[in-house]
Design an enzyme around this catalytic site. Structure first.
Site, PDB file in Angstrom:
ATOM      1  N   CYS A 210      12.793 -14.772-115.385  1.00  0.00           N
ATOM      2  CA  CYS A 210      12.482 -16.182-115.174  1.00  0.00           C
ATOM      3  C   CYS A 210      13.590 -17.075-115.735  1.00  0.00           C
ATOM      4  O   CYS A 210      14.347 -16.676-116.633  1.00  0.00           O
ATOM      5  CB  CYS A 210      11.176 -16.543-115.862  1.00  0.00           C
ATOM      6  SG  CYS A 210       9.707 -15.884-115.061  1.00  0.00           S
TER       7      CYS A 210
ATOM      8  N   GLU B  12      16.299 -12.833-109.749  1.00  0.00           N
ATOM      9  CA  GLU B  12      15.430 -11.777-109.206  1.00  0.00           C
ATOM     10  C   GLU B  12      16.240 -10.526-108.885  1.00  0.00           C
ATOM     11  O   GLU B  12      17.473 -10.549-108.822  1.00  0.00           O
ATOM     12  CB  GLU B  12      14.736 -12.298-107.937  1.00  0.00           C
ATOM     13  CG  GLU B  12      13.819 -13.475-108.219  1.00  0.00           C
ATOM     14  CD  GLU B  12      13.073 -13.965-106.990  1.00  0.00           C
ATOM     15  OE1 GLU B  12      13.418 -13.562-105.856  1.00  0.00           O
ATOM     16  OE2 GLU B  12      12.138 -14.768-107.176  1.00  0.00           O
TER      17      GLU B  12
ATOM     18  N   ASN C  75      16.194 -18.622-112.380  1.00  0.00           N
ATOM     19  CA  ASN C  75      15.578 -17.302-112.189  1.00  0.00           C
ATOM     20  C   ASN C  75      16.546 -16.346-111.504  1.00  0.00           C
ATOM     21  O   ASN C  75      17.360 -16.742-110.660  1.00  0.00           O
ATOM     22  CB  ASN C  75      14.229 -17.381-111.477  1.00  0.00           C
ATOM     23  CG  ASN C  75      14.228 -18.165-110.182  1.00  0.00           C
ATOM     24  OD1 ASN C  75      15.014 -19.087-109.999  1.00  0.00           O
ATOM     25  ND2 ASN C  75      13.329 -17.802-109.288  1.00  0.00           N
TER      26      ASN C  75
ATOM     27  N   CYS D 241       5.435 -19.547-116.959  1.00  0.00           N
ATOM     28  CA  CYS D 241       4.494 -18.427-116.844  1.00  0.00           C
ATOM     29  C   CYS D 241       4.125 -17.915-118.240  1.00  0.00           C
ATOM     30  O   CYS D 241       4.717 -18.307-119.252  1.00  0.00           O
ATOM     31  CB  CYS D 241       5.095 -17.312-115.990  1.00  0.00           C
ATOM     32  SG  CYS D 241       6.330 -16.310-116.853  1.00  0.00           S
TER      33      CYS D 241
ATOM     34  N   CYS E 157       6.964 -16.298-120.231  1.00  0.00           N
ATOM     35  CA  CYS E 157       7.916 -17.293-120.722  1.00  0.00           C
ATOM     36  C   CYS E 157       7.360 -18.060-121.916  1.00  0.00           C
ATOM     37  O   CYS E 157       8.104 -18.424-122.822  1.00  0.00           O
ATOM     38  CB  CYS E 157       8.303 -18.255-119.606  1.00  0.00           C
ATOM     39  SG  CYS E 157       9.449 -17.509-118.432  1.00  0.00           S
TER      40      CYS E 157
ATOM     41  N   GLU F 183      13.436 -19.709-117.685  1.00  0.00           N
ATOM     42  CA  GLU F 183      13.314 -20.035-119.108  1.00  0.00           C
ATOM     43  C   GLU F 183      13.821 -18.882-119.968  1.00  0.00           C
ATOM     44  O   GLU F 183      14.490 -19.077-120.990  1.00  0.00           O
ATOM     45  CB  GLU F 183      11.845 -20.312-119.476  1.00  0.00           C
ATOM     46  CG  GLU F 183      11.170 -21.415-118.674  1.00  0.00           C
ATOM     47  CD  GLU F 183      10.454 -20.885-117.431  1.00  0.00           C
ATOM     48  OE1 GLU F 183      11.042 -20.085-116.674  1.00  0.00           O
ATOM     49  OE2 GLU F 183       9.295 -21.286-117.235  1.00  0.00           O
TER      50      GLU F 183
END
Ligand code: THU
Length: 152
Positions: free
Chosen positions: A58, A49, A47, A101, A104, A60
């Site tokens: 994210c 950010e 990830n 999530c 994703c 993935e």
């Protein structure tokens, strides 16, 4: 899955290694993803950010965007994800499996469409042996996809 053998332990280990490169100073929750390709190579992501919080990427999505940029979406065979709260050294901790999530799942669906596979999704933990095994269609049933746009 079809013709590519999944070394689950190895794929989760690759996701754990990837999570060490998470840039997650805001949530302090490190996630790693490892994507198995049909030639048995592995592409990873963590990830990423940023200060907006909401525009963070994210793990993935980072891995699959890398694969897309390499022109290899058709070669995706399986994906593993792990994550956990960072300790003081930035290492993910915890024994609970992490699931992709919603966003994703939609991104994974694009790889599933391109590879024509109901992709195995391994949800592992930062520590310990817990793993939940799914296929993408279990995580995202009745997915919106290219067929809805009239694209074969
Ligand atoms: N995160 C992922 O990388 N993948 C997921 O599937 C769930 C959430 C990241 C986003 C954010 O950087 C952190 O985990 C906390 O939500």
């Amino acid at each position: 899955m079809d013709d590519t053998t999944v070394d689950e332990t190895g794929l989760i280990a690759a996701a754990r290694a990837a999570a060490l490169h998470a840039h997650a100073p805001y949530s302090r929750f490190a996630v790693g993803a490892a994507v198995l390709m049909t030639d048995s190579s592995v592409v990873t992501g963590a990830n990423f950010e940023n200060a907006s919080y909401g525009l963070s990427l994210c793990a993935e999505t980072v891995a699959l965007a890398t694969i897309s940029a390499q022109g290899r979406l058709r070669e995706v065979a399986a994906i593993a994800v792990i994550g956990g709260a960072m300790d003081a050294d930035g290492r993910p901790t915890g024994t609970g499996p992490v699931s992709p999530c919603g966003r994703c799942r939609q991104v994974i669906n694009e790889a599933a469409q391109m590879s024509r596979r109901d992709l195995p999704v391994l949800c592992g933990a930062a520590e310990g042996d817990a793993v939940r095994r799914y296929t993408l269609s279990e995580l995202l049933p009745d997915a919106f996809g290219p067929a809805d746009l009239g694209i074969a």
